[in-house]
Scaffold this motif. Structure first.
Motif, PDB file in Angstrom:
ATOM      1  N   GLU A  37       0.817  -1.200   0.000  1.00  0.00           N
ATOM      2  CA  GLU A  37       0.000   0.000   0.000  1.00  0.00           C
ATOM      3  C   GLU A  37       0.859   1.260   0.000  1.00  0.00           C
ATOM      4  OE1 GLU A  37      -3.943  -0.826   2.426  1.00  0.00           O
ATOM      5  OE2 GLU A  37      -2.182  -1.357   3.590  1.00  0.00           O
ATOM      6  N   THR A 403     -12.167  12.397   6.145  1.00  0.00           N
ATOM      7  CA  THR A 403     -12.541  11.087   6.673  1.00  0.00           C
ATOM      8  C   THR A 403     -13.170  10.218   5.589  1.00  0.00           C
ATOM      9  OG1 THR A 403     -12.904  12.044   8.875  1.00  0.00           O
ATOM     10  CG2 THR A 403     -13.888   9.882   8.438  1.00  0.00           C
ATOM     11  N   GLY A 406     -10.590   8.359   3.573  1.00  0.00           N
ATOM     12  CA  GLY A 406      -9.648   7.506   4.282  1.00  0.00           C
ATOM     13  C   GLY A 406      -8.502   8.216   4.957  1.00  0.00           C
ATOM     14  N   GLN A 423      -1.951   9.184  -1.269  1.00  0.00           N
ATOM     15  CA  GLN A 423      -2.613  10.050  -0.307  1.00  0.00           C
ATOM     16  C   GLN A 423      -2.937  11.404  -0.914  1.00  0.00           C
ATOM     17  OE1 GLN A 423       0.473   9.714   2.605  1.00  0.00           O
ATOM     18  NE2 GLN A 423      -0.611   8.173   3.811  1.00  0.00           N
ATOM     19  N   ARG A 426      -6.103  11.141  -2.811  1.00  0.00           N
ATOM     20  CA  ARG A 426      -7.260  11.108  -1.927  1.00  0.00           C
ATOM     21  C   ARG A 426      -7.657  12.525  -1.495  1.00  0.00           C
ATOM     22  NH1 ARG A 426      -5.675   6.643   2.428  1.00  0.00           N
ATOM     23  NH2 ARG A 426      -3.649   6.613   1.410  1.00  0.00           N
ATOM     24  N   SER A 452      -5.883  -1.550  -2.225  1.00  0.00           N
ATOM     25  CA  SER A 452      -6.813  -1.524  -1.096  1.00  0.00           C
ATOM     26  C   SER A 452      -7.475  -0.162  -0.956  1.00  0.00           C
ATOM     27  CB  SER A 452      -6.094  -1.908   0.202  1.00  0.00           C
ATOM     28  OG  SER A 452      -5.036  -1.016   0.471  1.00  0.00           O
ATOM     29  N   VAL A 453      -6.691   0.916  -1.127  1.00  0.00           N
ATOM     30  CA  VAL A 453      -7.272   2.258  -1.057  1.00  0.00           C
ATOM     31  C   VAL A 453      -8.171   2.509  -2.259  1.00  0.00           C
ATOM     32  CG1 VAL A 453      -6.752   4.725  -0.971  1.00  0.00           C
ATOM     33  CG2 VAL A 453      -5.328   3.113   0.284  1.00  0.00           C
ATOM     34  N   GLN A 456     -11.444   1.133  -1.512  1.00  0.00           N
ATOM     35  CA  GLN A 456     -12.189   1.993  -0.590  1.00  0.00           C
ATOM     36  C   GLN A 456     -12.797   3.189  -1.328  1.00  0.00           C
ATOM     37  OE1 GLN A 456      -9.406   3.100   2.455  1.00  0.00           O
ATOM     38  NE2 GLN A 456      -8.919   0.976   2.974  1.00  0.00           N
ATOM     39  N   LEU A 460     -16.589   4.151  -1.903  1.00  0.00           N
ATOM     40  CA  LEU A 460     -17.076   5.475  -1.537  1.00  0.00           C
ATOM     41  C   LEU A 460     -17.921   6.070  -2.657  1.00  0.00           C
ATOM     42  CD1 LEU A 460     -17.086   8.074   0.208  1.00  0.00           C
ATOM     43  CD2 LEU A 460     -14.927   8.688  -0.918  1.00  0.00           C
TER      44      LEU A 460
END
Length: 532
Positions: A37, A403, A406, A423, A426, A452-453, A456, A460
């Protein structure tokens, strides 16, 4: 003796532990994939292999390259190795390239720095040959082009050309195909594989794309939170995954989302016969200027609550079309309306329409101001609102957006350089979501995210579709992602829409040869993954 041998490497930055007892090796002609990750330590392991480490770094252990401990070498010796014996392809091409130098000059510079006997003309010839090898032939991409004149995938190919120009003994590729479309990705991976096999070059490939790992790597190293949790020969590891984290990564790579059913809704975005031309330099002193048509007579409609996908190779016009939809570029022909109102009003973008749309750009680092903290970055869309939230309401909106993608509310006080590539993306998604727009345009929005992200974020999007009746245009070269998060798909080639239809129908029974070539080129996980 291994080409590269990292032995019990531990690394900290200003006292914060980043790597703990990392041990791995790369043999000549071997392809080793490091996966994990974002934040697992993959990229810092690659940087440690070249001793390109930030200030405040303390290391223990050894990094042996052809019998030399690189941790004991002075900077002059390391500079002689970098680019010559060890090449590196960085994750974000726009930050790795010099924006004021042509692509030919940058590749030629790599050659001349390590061999002063090579003339400028000879270096340019070798640069042209190298660029052609990575899919940038001179008849279409002259040496005089600048990075900003290329798409994201094309810029990545320039970075790869710089890294392989001197045929290094070891090539470190940090997410080498993140920005590439599926057909170019296949070409680049074949090129890298052939270099490793034919020239005896070792290849350390850092990637979150597990389908790529399974297809070409000899060995896989799985990292988590700065440690190697599992490694082994590729086929054996995939058949006998022991660590729960490894199993989680492979399960996430085939993640499918459940989109809510689409009900009949009125049109939201209508694009009618849109064309966009760019002026080209004159070929002769008194000759007429040429024109390049990036978008050619494109028409489509997005209904409220619909999720539309747009796929195509780099340079096909996807990003140009995105900018036109947002009112960032005027079109020479055709109309674009959102909820019946034109995107452009006279010679200026219609801000009343603009506030109803948000975008997540392809390059997360380039779309942020590095001098501002995250709380200011994600609230940039507030300036479009007639009455933006302030005080505690503003803070609650920031916390909720971070939030949702993630991240932690405490990340609001950090700067963008403190985050990994995934990140940062995101944060870009949080910025797009914070004012709950009617339409979101995702331009390669999950290409930089680990599996994995990515799962997510896709979940979402599915949740937002059900909760807020979200409407979006999802632009991507990752066909597996487009297939799971869209209801209908457009296929774009050379500025034209060559195929359109329901997503599953288009993937199962493509009608256009170009669509079939895209599907055939897409990497897929072998059946053994699903069995686990």
């Amino acid at each position: 003796m291994s080409l590269l041998s990292i032995q019990n490497l531990s690394l900290s930055i200003y006292g914060v532990d980043i790597l703990r007892d990392v041990t791995l090796s790369v043999e000549e002609g071997e392809i080793v994939a490091i996966t994990g990750e974002s934040g697992s330590g993959k990229s810092i392991t690659a940087l440690a292999s070249m001793q390109l480490l930030p200030k405040g770094t303390q290391t223990r252990g050894r990094v042996m390259f052809r019998g030399q401990d690189l941790t004991q070498q002075d900077e002059a010796s390391l500079c002689a190795l970098r680019g010559n014996d060890i090449g590196m392809v960085f994750q974000e091409p726009m930050t790795a390239l010099n924006p004021v130098q042509t692509i030919g000059a940058q590749v030629a510079e790599t050659i001349r720095i390590h061999d002063r006997s090579v003339s400028r003309a000879a270096a340019e010839i070798r640069a042209a040959e190298t660029l052609t090898r990575v899919g940038l032939p001179q008849d279409r991409f002259p040496l005089g082009r600048y990075p900003h004149e290329l798409s994201g995938g094309q810029r990545q190919r320039v970075v790869i050309a710089m890294a392989i120009a001197l045929q290094p003994r070891l090539l470190i590729a940090d997410e080498p195909t993140t920005a590439l479309d599926v057909t170019t990705q296949a070409q680049i991976l074949d090129l890298l594989k052939n270099l490793a096999r034919a020239d005896g070059m070792g290849l350390m490939m850092i990637t979150h794309d597990l389908a790529v790992v399974a297809d070409m790597a000899d060995r896989i190293v799985v990292m988590r939170e700065g440690e190697v949790v599992e490694e082994g020969e590729t086929t054996h590891l995939l058949r006998h995954m022991n660590h729960p984290y490894t199993k989680m990564l492979f399960a996430a790579s085939g993640h499918q989302v459940n989109l809510p059913e689409v009900t009949a809704q009125p049109p939201l975005l209508e694009v009618t016969h849109v064309s966009r031309d760019y002026r080209l330099p004159r070929k002769t002193l008194f000759g007429p200027a040429g024109h390049f048509r990036a978008v050619d007579d494109v028409s489509f409609t997005i209904h409220r609550g619909e999720r539309l996908g747009l796929v195509g190779e780099s340079g096909c016009g996807k990003s140009t079309l995105t900018r036109a939809l947002l009112g960032l570029e005027r079109v020479q022909a055709g109309t674009i309306t959102l909820d019946g109102a034109p995107v452009f009003s006279g010679n200026a973008p219609n801000l009343a329409v603009r506030r109803k749309m948000q975008v997540v750009f392809q390059d997360p680092f380039g779309s942020f101001n590095p001098r501002h903290r995250v709380d200011r970055l994600v609230t940039e869309p507030f300036h479009l609102l007639p009455d933006p939230p302030t005080g505690a309401d503003r803070t609650r909106a920031i916390d909720a957006a971070l939030t949702a993608v993630g991240l932690a509310p405490a990340d609001a006080r950090k700067y963008i350089h403190e985050f990994s590539g995934g990140q940062r993306q995101r944060i870009a998604i949080a910025r797009a979501l914070i004012i709950r727009p009617e339409l979101i345009l995702f331009d390669e929005a999950v290409s930089a995210l680990d599996v994995s992200v990515r799962a997510q974020i896709l979940d979402l999007l599915a949740d937002l579709c059900g909760t807020y009746d979200l409407t979006y245009l999802f632009i991507s070269h990752d066909l597996s992602v487009v297939r799971t998060v869209t209801d209908r798909v457009l296929v774009m080639q050379a500025g034209k829409i060559v195929e359109e239809g329901p997503t599953e129908q288009t993937f199962e029974n493509p009608q256009h040869p170009y669509t079939r070539s895209l599907i055939d080129a897409a990497p897929v996980l072998p059946e053994i993954h699903a069995a686990e």
